[in-house]
Design a protein around this motif. Structure first.
Motif, PDB file in Angstrom:
ATOM      1  N   ARG A  25      32.426  72.826 -43.574  1.00  8.71           N
ATOM      2  CA  ARG A  25      31.894  72.602 -44.924  1.00  8.71           C
ATOM      3  C   ARG A  25      31.210  71.238 -45.023  1.00  8.71           C
ATOM      4  O   ARG A  25      31.697  70.243 -44.499  1.00  8.71           O
ATOM      5  CB  ARG A  25      33.007  72.725 -45.956  1.00  8.71           C
ATOM      6  N   GLU A  26      30.100  71.221 -45.719  1.00  6.81           N
ATOM      7  CA  GLU A  26      29.327  69.993 -45.879  1.00  6.81           C
ATOM      8  C   GLU A  26      30.133  68.939 -46.638  1.00  6.81           C
ATOM      9  O   GLU A  26      30.745  69.223 -47.663  1.00  6.81           O
ATOM     10  CB  GLU A  26      28.037  70.281 -46.642  1.00  6.81           C
ATOM     11  N   GLY A  27      30.144  67.718 -46.089  1.00  3.95           N
ATOM     12  CA  GLY A  27      30.840  66.605 -46.724  1.00  3.95           C
ATOM     13  C   GLY A  27      32.322  66.531 -46.422  1.00  3.95           C
ATOM     14  O   GLY A  27      32.996  65.619 -46.889  1.00  3.95           O
TER      15      GLY A  27
END
Length: 79
Positions: A25-27
């Motif tokens: 997942r991004e971040g």
């Protein structure tokens, strides 16, 4: 930039699967797995964005609970 640290509790047999999903997942960065708990950080542009990212964790199959441990938002502007 807002940096949050969380502990994600999982079903014991799903911990590795959940950790892999979180890492994609991004971040989100996975730092450690200990038993059925996963330590992650989220880097997001605002507290709202950080909350939105973390609130989706509970939808991952095998996640039982998500606990916020720490948040740093001193650079966030209000208003």
């Amino acid at each position: 930039m807002v940096i949050s640290s969380l502990v994600v509790e999982t079903m014991p047999d799903r911990t590795d699967d959940v950790a892999r999903e979180l890492a994609q997942r991004e971040g989100v960065e996975v730092h450690e797995t200990n038993g059925h708990k996963i330590v992650v950080t989220i880097e997001a542009p605002s507290t709202g964005a950080s909350h939105e990212i973390s609130s989706r964790f509970i939808q991952i199959p095998g996640v039982l609970n998500v606990n916020l441990v720490y948040v740093n938002f001193e650079d966030e502007t209000l208003g």
